[in-house]
Write an enzyme that holds these catalytic residues in place. Sequence first.
Site, mmCIF file in Angstrom:
data_model
loop_
_atom_site.group_PDB
_atom_site.id
_atom_site.type_symbol
_atom_site.label_atom_id
_atom_site.label_comp_id
_atom_site.label_asym_id
_atom_site.label_seq_id
_atom_site.Cartn_x
_atom_site.Cartn_y
_atom_site.Cartn_z
ATOM 1 N N GLU A 106 0.851 -1.048 0.036
ATOM 2 C CA GLU A 106 -0.081 0.121 0.024
ATOM 3 C C GLU A 106 1.065 1.217 -0.039
ATOM 4 O O GLU A 106 1.892 1.189 0.639
ATOM 5 C CB GLU A 106 -0.830 0.048 1.230
ATOM 6 C CG GLU A 106 -1.669 1.327 1.481
ATOM 7 C CD GLU A 106 -2.529 1.669 0.455
ATOM 8 O OE1 GLU A 106 -3.445 1.109 0.126
ATOM 9 O OE2 GLU A 106 -2.063 3.132 0.415
ATOM 10 N N ASP A 155 -6.164 -3.791 -6.158
ATOM 11 C CA ASP A 155 -7.216 -3.350 -5.374
ATOM 12 C C ASP A 155 -6.875 -1.781 -5.568
ATOM 13 O O ASP A 155 -6.677 -1.210 -4.479
ATOM 14 C CB ASP A 155 -7.255 -3.590 -3.968
ATOM 15 C CG ASP A 155 -8.382 -3.311 -3.246
ATOM 16 O OD1 ASP A 155 -9.184 -2.435 -3.758
ATOM 17 O OD2 ASP A 155 -8.480 -3.530 -2.128
#
Lengths: 276, 276
Positions: A106, A155
């Site tokens: 991330e 994602d």
Amino acid sequence: MEVWFTEDQTKNLRISCRVREVLFSGESPFQKVAVLDTLEFGRMLTLDNVIQTNIKDEFVYHEMITHVGLNTHADPKKVLVIGGGDGGTVREIVKHKGVEKVVHVEIDQMVIDVAKKFFPELSVGFNDPRVEILVDDGIKHVKENKHTYDMIIVDSTDPVGPAVGLFSEEFYRSVYEALREDGLFVAQTESPFFNSDLITRVTSTISGIFPVTRLFQAVVPTYPGGYWTFTMGSKKYDPLAVDTEKISALDTKWYSPEIHRTAFVLQPFVKELLPK
Amino acid sequence: MEVWFTEDQTKNLRISCRVREVLFSGESPFQKVAVLDTLEFGRMLTLDNVIQTNIKDEFVYHEMITHVGLNTHADPKKVLVIGGGDGGTVREIVKHKGVEKVVHVEIDQMVIDVAKKFFPELSVGFNDPRVEILVDDGIKHVKENKHTYDMIIVDSTDPVGPAVGLFSEEFYRSVYEALREDGLFVAQTESPFFNSDLITRVTSTISGIFPVTRLFQAVVPTYPGGYWTFTMGSKKYDPLAVDTEKISALDTKWYSPEIHRTAFVLQPFVKELLPK
């Protein structure tokens, strides 16, 4: 007094949610991050004023971006998640006992911190010993890790700002390289009603790189129009060839072995968006 | 200057559409009627400030409320439509060559007039010689016409105001009586995300009256959450037993023989709403 959060879903379409309380509001090096307690959807995460996830409907997106691909691969041991800092995707992956390692890349530390503090239901998977969290650029990570993963999940946010590169041909080629010889990847690919050009471009690009390209769908009420797609690029396994009777039961609310199959059955107007 | 139309989809959720022009605004004895030219969806019909239909996504609702039932019945000749004054439902029905008669009962003359003037794409079916339009109360009509129809379509507004009676047990019993011995009916039955109690009540009520009760789904972007259901009550035919390979090709964008089947495949959280 009534407080409302409003998102511009398109230039000409808005969604507004009544807010009980603003739980967090900050600005990271990458984006504006906010957590709202909404009356309709419960706690909600927004990035740059765009709804990412919420307690009420998060199960749809997180189940579909994970289980379809994981149950298509015969034996996914090592999985990479790019983006998805809220943790919902990782939570679903670790339901699969065969998975030995989840690398979660991330780019934004603030999203991870906020998820841990305000979304324990989503970030619960972060505590699984198989999960490694890296605060890093996903594009860089796939370039630097060749032939490493059984499955890669993209994602991402919408294809504006920090996520633009995650919808590019160069990135999909890096993903191909980062996968093992029978690997596959799944990416969220927006709405057939509002982003039809993107779906056409992305599925066409991926089918130029991967032997198997498949679009599948679900409904996320807080995304524009509700109707949402995911695209799978696979080196070997075809999700349509899966024997769905052999899929192990999972604790899920949207996904099921039957949905695994029907998610790929597309309406005529969606089929028209795909490469001929 | 920007003009926006806003609908309260729930007490805590709103959708807003940018408006190019207000084409019509009036008040009938039953409701407020408006036609808006929106930038995102084209021309849009609202009743009491609730979006009913629009040029961009109307095909989903109109195809699904008609073809699923028409292709479940072996030989539907006489069809009743209650509500649906915009004409989209009738337009889809008359695509079926075997249908000999469509009785269209709409309570509000103003909706029919507005459809003819502003929605020629939808109201085109009104010109078919098989179609008879009655401006009347649908509840009264089914009570007065027993054993008459092969299929009844309840194309109602939400269960508030004039449409409340169309979701009642008494009405479903009248519908049963108005159908021939192998008849079936289809009604729109709202969202699993926002109206789960209604779905549970309606499917339970209908399954107490009809031998076959089936819930099916589609996605209408302008309805709350997008995800939408329809319920079929049938005296004889089961939509799941249809040989979908024998379904004749129709000019449709959402419905197809494959979708006929998959529309009934429900997610675990929707299955839980149904009678056990």
